[in-house]
Design an enzyme around this catalytic site. Structure first.
Site, short mmCIF file in Angstrom:
data_model
loop_
_atom_site.label_atom_id
_atom_site.label_comp_id
_atom_site.label_asym_id
_atom_site.label_seq_id
_atom_site.Cartn_x
_atom_site.Cartn_y
_atom_site.Cartn_z
N THR A 38 0.88 -1.21 -0.15
CA THR A 38 -0.08 -0.16 0.13
C THR A 38 1.05 1.16 -0.07
O THR A 38 0.45 2.27 -0.12
CB THR A 38 -1.01 0.13 1.22
OG1 THR A 38 -0.22 0.28 2.52
CG2 THR A 38 -2.03 -1.03 1.20
N ASP A 59 8.75 -7.65 3.25
CA ASP A 59 7.55 -7.93 3.93
C ASP A 59 7.89 -8.33 5.40
O ASP A 59 8.49 -9.47 5.43
CB ASP A 59 6.66 -8.84 3.21
CG ASP A 59 5.45 -9.23 3.83
OD1 ASP A 59 5.27 -9.04 5.11
OD2 ASP A 59 4.84 -10.01 3.30
N SER A 78 1.39 -1.79 8.09
CA SER A 78 0.04 -2.08 8.05
C SER A 78 -0.93 -1.42 7.22
O SER A 78 -0.83 -0.29 6.94
CB SER A 78 -0.55 -2.11 9.44
OG SER A 78 -1.96 -2.46 9.51
N ASN A 102 7.64 -10.73 14.72
CA ASN A 102 8.95 -10.98 14.17
C ASN A 102 9.92 -9.54 14.51
O ASN A 102 10.98 -9.49 14.73
CB ASN A 102 9.17 -10.83 12.68
CG ASN A 102 8.63 -12.14 12.00
OD1 ASN A 102 8.72 -13.01 12.65
ND2 ASN A 102 7.96 -12.08 10.72
N GLY A 105 11.08 -9.82 18.26
CA GLY A 105 12.16 -10.63 18.26
C GLY A 105 13.37 -9.91 17.85
O GLY A 105 14.23 -10.09 18.57
N TYR A 148 -8.89 -5.77 10.69
CA TYR A 148 -7.83 -4.65 11.24
C TYR A 148 -8.19 -4.32 12.85
O TYR A 148 -7.20 -4.42 13.44
CB TYR A 148 -8.39 -3.40 10.42
CG TYR A 148 -7.43 -2.40 10.66
CD1 TYR A 148 -6.07 -2.27 10.33
CD2 TYR A 148 -8.01 -1.26 11.38
CE1 TYR A 148 -5.37 -1.01 10.47
CE2 TYR A 148 -7.06 0.19 11.62
CZ TYR A 148 -5.88 0.10 11.16
OH TYR A 148 -5.09 1.03 11.56
N THR A 178 -5.92 10.77 11.25
CA THR A 178 -4.61 11.87 10.91
C THR A 178 -4.72 11.90 9.15
O THR A 178 -5.08 11.24 8.68
CB THR A 178 -3.34 11.15 11.19
OG1 THR A 178 -3.55 10.66 12.68
CG2 THR A 178 -1.97 12.28 11.05
#
Length: 330
Positions: A38, A59, A78, A102, A105, A148, A178
């Site tokens: 996006t 990604d 996102s 991820n 971590g 979402y 926003t």
């Protein structure tokens, strides 16, 4: 002496690109990461080639590796608009779950502080108004918006789990509506939708009767709030947004006045689970961060309108926004 490094995911998106600008301005070396599902390289084209910026096309739902030290991680990867997360629901859930896991971590491995971008959508269609951070929300997990809403609610949960179990330094920002330059004109959100329709000479479309409310925060104010939260000691969620509430009908009239369009307002069915009220209680942000918005809506809208007017005709006349009607659940 080497500069401190910060990783910003979703870097080619609306908010991510503005955060890249801010951290470069503050003297950091910035690593931007985005899979461009996006986001747009146009948003960070001005940063390419700078010695204090590098870009990873990746990604975050897959394994994330960044060599070298990291001081901070800001997770803004996102889909954020209805037209996006309704078209790519699985990817939306994965970036909130696998992507956040991820990056937590990575933060643990790098001993970096991580700030995750949550949203006012965790409150769903709220039964409490204005919304405070201790309100648990009214969310339909299997409705069309659930992909979402629940992705962000899981994001908050796993972030707090890493904080309590691994003692990781974490921050959670709950972002309210926003706006500003670099928004996508046809992404289904009300502000760019109205301005885009006005510029194309189309009638302004209100979904519902127009009595529902939103509270719009200019992007520079939001970035300032995020920056202050990152550097604060507060680990629980903090609302960052502008509490200046307005109905959608009133907002449409403001856009008509701003753009000088002669078009009328038309009404269509409200999408399922669309929130009727949206207004942040920013008491915590004021007390903990010394933050509150400075840019009034009239000033911010004028800047945003000038940005949209500067776009080329191809972007202006893209019809992606009309696809939103296909996802209305009656």
């Amino acid at each position: 002496m080497a500069k401190e490094r910060v990783l910003i995911t979703g870097a080619a998106g609306f908010l991510g690109s503005h955060l890249c600008d801010r951290f470069i301005q503050e003297g950091y070396d910035v690593i931007g990461m985005d899979n461009l599902i996006t986001g747009s390289m146009d948003n960070i084209a001005h940063l390419m080639g700078k010695e204090n910026f590098e870009f990873y096309h990746h990604d975050v739902s897959k394994y994330v590796h960044v060599p070298g030290e990291l001081k901070y991680i800001l997770h803004f990867a996102s889909p954020a608009s209805p037209i996006d997360y309704l078209k790519i629901p699985i990817q939306t859930l994965k970036v909130g779950a696998h992507g956040t896991h991820n990056l937590l971590g990575l933060a643990k491995d790098k001993k970096a502080r991580i700030l995750v971008a949550s949203t006012s959508e965790v409150y769903g269609d709220p039964l409490v108004h204005p919304q405070t951070e201790d309100y648990y929300g009214n969310v339909n997990p299997i409705g069309p918006r659930g992909v979402y809403d629940e992705a962000k609610r899981f994001m908050e949960s796993i972030t707090m789990a890493y904080h309590t179990y691994h003692k990781l330094e974490t921050r959670i920002v709950r972002i309210f509506n926003t706006y500003g330059p670099r928004m996508r004109l046809n992404d289904g959100r009300v502000l760019p939708a109205f301005i885009g329709q006005a510029l194309r000479g189309e009638d302004l479309t209100i979904f519902g009767d127009g009595s529902q409310t939103r509270s719009f925060c200019y992007v520079d104010d939001l970035v300032e709030g995020i920056y202050r939260l990152l550097l604060s000691d507060h680990t629980h969620p903090v609302n960052v947004g502008n509490p200046d509430e307005i109905t959608i009908s009133e907002f449409a009239e403001e856009i008509i006045k701003l753009t000088g369009t002669k078009q009328k307002v038309i009404y269509k069915d409200l999408p399922r689970d669309d929130p009727k009220k949206r207004q942040p209680d920013i008491t915590k942000a004021k007390e903990l961060l010394g933050w509150e918005p400075k840019v009034n809506r009239q000033e911010g809208l004028k800047i945003t309108y000038e940005y949209f007017k500067s776009l080329d005709k191809e972007k202006l006349f893209q019809k992606e926004h009309k696809d939103f009607e296909k996802y209305i659940v009656k």
